[in-house]
Motif scaffolding. Sequence first.
Motif, mmCIF file in Angstrom:
data_model
loop_
_atom_site.group_PDB
_atom_site.id
_atom_site.type_symbol
_atom_site.label_atom_id
_atom_site.label_comp_id
_atom_site.label_asym_id
_atom_site.label_seq_id
_atom_site.Cartn_x
_atom_site.Cartn_y
_atom_site.Cartn_z
ATOM 1 N N ASN A 13 12.755 -0.468 0.554
ATOM 2 C CA ASN A 13 13.648 0.674 0.366
ATOM 3 C C ASN A 13 13.035 1.675 -0.628
ATOM 4 O OD1 ASN A 13 15.990 2.169 0.878
ATOM 5 N ND2 ASN A 13 17.101 1.258 -0.837
ATOM 6 N N GLY A 14 11.731 1.912 -0.451
ATOM 7 C CA GLY A 14 11.004 2.807 -1.348
ATOM 8 C C GLY A 14 10.562 4.075 -0.635
ATOM 9 N N THR A 15 9.888 4.938 -1.379
ATOM 10 C CA THR A 15 9.374 6.189 -0.813
ATOM 11 C C THR A 15 7.856 6.235 -0.971
ATOM 12 O OG1 THR A 15 9.764 7.327 -2.925
ATOM 13 C CG2 THR A 15 11.490 7.465 -1.268
ATOM 14 N N VAL A 16 7.186 6.740 0.055
ATOM 15 C CA VAL A 16 5.727 6.806 0.066
ATOM 16 C C VAL A 16 5.263 8.110 -0.580
ATOM 17 C CG1 VAL A 16 3.654 6.839 1.507
ATOM 18 C CG2 VAL A 16 5.602 5.387 2.132
ATOM 19 N N GLU A 17 4.289 7.986 -1.449
ATOM 20 C CA GLU A 17 3.672 9.148 -2.078
ATOM 21 C C GLU A 17 2.178 9.083 -1.750
ATOM 22 O OE1 GLU A 17 3.323 10.329 -6.664
ATOM 23 O OE2 GLU A 17 5.413 10.296 -5.946
ATOM 24 N N GLY A 18 1.790 9.714 -0.660
ATOM 25 C CA GLY A 18 0.414 9.634 -0.185
ATOM 26 C C GLY A 18 0.392 9.410 1.314
ATOM 27 N N ASP A 19 -0.561 8.605 1.778
ATOM 28 C CA ASP A 19 -0.772 8.363 3.204
ATOM 29 C C ASP A 19 0.118 7.221 3.692
ATOM 30 O OD1 ASP A 19 -1.662 8.002 5.759
ATOM 31 O OD2 ASP A 19 -3.737 7.508 5.221
ATOM 32 N N SER A 20 1.133 7.552 4.491
ATOM 33 C CA SER A 20 2.061 6.528 4.970
ATOM 34 C C SER A 20 1.448 5.636 6.047
ATOM 35 C CB SER A 20 3.329 7.175 5.518
ATOM 36 O OG SER A 20 3.031 7.993 6.628
ATOM 37 N N GLU A 21 0.271 6.043 6.596
ATOM 38 C CA GLU A 21 -0.372 5.275 7.658
ATOM 39 C C GLU A 21 -1.488 4.369 7.143
ATOM 40 O OE1 GLU A 21 0.752 5.353 10.891
ATOM 41 O OE2 GLU A 21 2.349 6.465 9.876
ATOM 42 N N ILE A 22 -1.735 4.390 5.851
ATOM 43 C CA ILE A 22 -2.787 3.534 5.297
ATOM 44 C C ILE A 22 -2.371 2.072 5.426
ATOM 45 C CG2 ILE A 22 -1.967 3.433 2.906
ATOM 46 C CD1 ILE A 22 -4.923 3.902 2.075
ATOM 47 N N THR A 23 -3.334 1.190 5.661
ATOM 48 C CA THR A 23 -3.033 -0.226 5.888
ATOM 49 C C THR A 23 -3.624 -1.103 4.790
ATOM 50 O OG1 THR A 23 -5.007 -0.533 7.269
ATOM 51 C CG2 THR A 23 -2.947 0.069 8.382
ATOM 52 N N VAL A 24 -2.986 -2.249 4.583
ATOM 53 C CA VAL A 24 -3.487 -3.251 3.628
ATOM 54 C C VAL A 24 -3.420 -4.615 4.294
ATOM 55 C CG1 VAL A 24 -2.883 -1.973 1.530
ATOM 56 C CG2 VAL A 24 -1.188 -3.472 2.599
ATOM 57 N N ASN A 25 -4.305 -5.516 3.848
ATOM 58 C CA ASN A 25 -4.309 -6.879 4.401
ATOM 59 C C ASN A 25 -4.515 -7.947 3.337
ATOM 60 O OD1 ASN A 25 -7.074 -6.730 3.813
ATOM 61 N ND2 ASN A 25 -7.605 -6.139 5.913
ATOM 62 N N LYS A 26 -4.428 -7.542 2.062
ATOM 63 C CA LYS A 26 -4.600 -8.522 0.980
ATOM 64 C C LYS A 26 -3.929 -8.005 -0.283
ATOM 65 C CE LYS A 26 -9.251 -6.630 0.606
ATOM 66 N NZ LYS A 26 -10.696 -6.936 0.738
ATOM 67 N N LEU A 27 -3.842 -8.886 -1.264
ATOM 68 C CA LEU A 27 -3.204 -8.587 -2.541
ATOM 69 C C LEU A 27 -4.261 -8.503 -3.638
ATOM 70 C CD1 LEU A 27 -0.454 -11.322 -2.184
ATOM 71 C CD2 LEU A 27 -0.194 -8.921 -1.597
ATOM 72 N N SER A 28 -3.938 -7.761 -4.706
ATOM 73 C CA SER A 28 -4.871 -7.692 -5.829
ATOM 74 C C SER A 28 -4.140 -7.310 -7.101
ATOM 75 C CB SER A 28 -5.983 -6.664 -5.549
ATOM 76 O OG SER A 28 -5.456 -5.350 -5.557
ATOM 77 N N LYS A 29 -4.718 -7.694 -8.245
ATOM 78 C CA LYS A 29 -4.268 -7.162 -9.528
ATOM 79 C C LYS A 29 -4.699 -5.707 -9.610
ATOM 80 C CE LYS A 29 -4.923 -11.552 -11.968
ATOM 81 N NZ LYS A 29 -5.635 -12.218 -13.093
ATOM 82 N N ILE A 30 -3.934 -4.898 -10.334
ATOM 83 C CA ILE A 30 -4.255 -3.482 -10.380
ATOM 84 C C ILE A 30 -5.604 -3.229 -11.042
ATOM 85 C CG2 ILE A 30 -3.027 -3.048 -12.549
ATOM 86 C CD1 ILE A 30 -2.145 -0.344 -11.225
ATOM 87 N N GLU A 31 -5.970 -4.069 -12.021
ATOM 88 C CA GLU A 31 -7.253 -3.883 -12.700
ATOM 89 C C GLU A 31 -8.425 -4.391 -11.865
ATOM 90 O OE1 GLU A 31 -5.482 -7.652 -14.621
ATOM 91 O OE2 GLU A 31 -4.816 -5.830 -13.575
ATOM 92 N N GLU A 32 -8.111 -5.135 -10.795
ATOM 93 C CA GLU A 32 -9.155 -5.660 -9.912
ATOM 94 C C GLU A 32 -8.976 -5.145 -8.482
ATOM 95 O OE1 GLU A 32 -8.770 -9.859 -10.258
ATOM 96 O OE2 GLU A 32 -9.286 -9.902 -12.394
ATOM 97 N N GLY A 33 -8.280 -4.033 -8.335
ATOM 98 C CA GLY A 33 -7.942 -3.506 -7.022
ATOM 99 C C GLY A 33 -9.161 -3.189 -6.178
ATOM 100 N N GLU A 34 -9.045 -3.412 -4.874
ATOM 101 C CA GLU A 34 -10.113 -3.082 -3.944
ATOM 102 C C GLU A 34 -9.495 -2.488 -2.687
ATOM 103 O OE1 GLU A 34 -11.304 -7.121 -1.851
ATOM 104 O OE2 GLU A 34 -11.326 -7.350 -4.040
ATOM 105 N N LEU A 35 -10.330 -1.835 -1.883
ATOM 106 C CA LEU A 35 -9.837 -1.190 -0.678
ATOM 107 C C LEU A 35 -9.113 -2.180 0.229
ATOM 108 C CD1 LEU A 35 -12.817 1.184 0.223
ATOM 109 C CD2 LEU A 35 -10.615 1.813 -0.777
ATOM 110 N N ASN A 36 -8.077 -1.688 0.879
ATOM 111 C CA ASN A 36 -7.243 -2.476 1.794
ATOM 112 C C ASN A 36 -6.396 -3.528 1.090
ATOM 113 O OD1 ASN A 36 -10.128 -2.215 3.714
ATOM 114 N ND2 ASN A 36 -8.233 -1.221 4.342
ATOM 115 N N SER A 37 -6.219 -3.382 -0.222
ATOM 116 C CA SER A 37 -5.352 -4.302 -0.954
ATOM 117 C C SER A 37 -4.129 -3.556 -1.478
ATOM 118 C CB SER A 37 -6.099 -4.950 -2.118
ATOM 119 O OG SER A 37 -6.327 -4.019 -3.160
ATOM 120 N N ILE A 38 -3.062 -4.325 -1.765
ATOM 121 C CA ILE A 38 -1.849 -3.779 -2.358
ATOM 122 C C ILE A 38 -1.646 -4.397 -3.723
ATOM 123 C CG2 ILE A 38 -0.400 -5.496 -1.169
ATOM 124 C CD1 ILE A 38 1.839 -3.381 -1.167
ATOM 125 N N SER A 39 -1.234 -3.581 -4.695
ATOM 126 C CA SER A 39 -0.996 -4.045 -6.052
ATOM 127 C C SER A 39 0.306 -3.428 -6.550
ATOM 128 C CB SER A 39 -2.176 -3.668 -6.958
ATOM 129 O OG SER A 39 -2.016 -4.272 -8.227
#
Length: 347
Positions: A13-39
């Motif tokens: 129930n949130g709002t997107v600020e940026g690309d709503s079509e971007i995809t992720v397939n893994k999790l990460s800490k924000i300090e260790e973030g990498e492409l295709n991850s969500i933090s």
Amino acid sequence: MEFLASQIAELLNGTVEGDSEITVNKLSKIEEGELNSISFLANPAYQEFLYDTDASIVIVNNDLELERPVKDTCTLIRVENAYECFAKVLEAYSQAKTVVKNGIEPNSYIAKTAVLGDDVYVGAFAYIGENVKIGNNVKIYPNSFVGDNTTIGDNTIVNAGVKIYHECEIGSNCTFHSGVVIGGDGFGFAPNKENDYTKIPQLGNVIIEDHVEIGANTCVDRATMGSTIIKKGAKLDNLIQIGHNVVVGDNTVIVSQTGIAGSTKIGKNCLIGGQVGIVGHLTIADGVKIAAQSGVGYSITEEGKVVQGSPAYAMGEYKRSYVGFRKLPEILERLAELEKQIKVKDI
């Protein structure tokens, strides 16, 4: 499995600020973030990592004010509570990865008098005793033991190596992690004239209500008479000892290495830190918070009270006392100097 930012925003129930079509397939800490991850970002102390993270999606609070732009590759999802919403993402991710197990594996033992519900899983080398009643969708993993006359409610998960002794009552939607022991004997011995100890039979049981989670290697002793009770929604960490006839109230949280002696009654919505020791036959009121490594030797009857120390007392008093303790060497030096001045005046 991949998830779109728009799908995650809908879930939270949130709002997107940026690309709503971007995809992720893994999790990460924000300090260790990498492409295709969500933090996620909930603690302001980590805000500096937001602007340089390579995570593709970061969940943030609605009221977060950006100090500078994030990377073009990073999409934000703004929500009411980032920490709580990331927990929902973790749950959804876990469910997507989990292989649902059903059926009875070879080399398990199920007594003929046991009654199993629908979609139950019993792993190899698990033992189900006489007259056990197991609800629907219960998962009992390998090397677990369920003693005679025990009942287990729907959707409960008994992980590998859990031991549930006889005549215990387990609710629905509970989770027990490996090494948990429920219903072992309470610690009851009486000294006798031979200068030895006579064991007091522990004839009660353990009742665990719905939505309780108990961490690895925690022990909940059976009552001497009556029941040891862990009430609805309570969460127990790893390596906790719950003594016989203890009652833990609804939604109370207890952190690892805490020990609670027999017959103590703990209220609902309490928070008990790690390595806390609580003496037996006490009453702890609703909403009490006990700081880590505290020793509680008296009943706490004031609801919502916060205590710390060993012996524990009101946290504000403890902190003031601790400031004085740290200044003790300085105070002693000043006292010695005053004594010298008094002696000089006397001369």
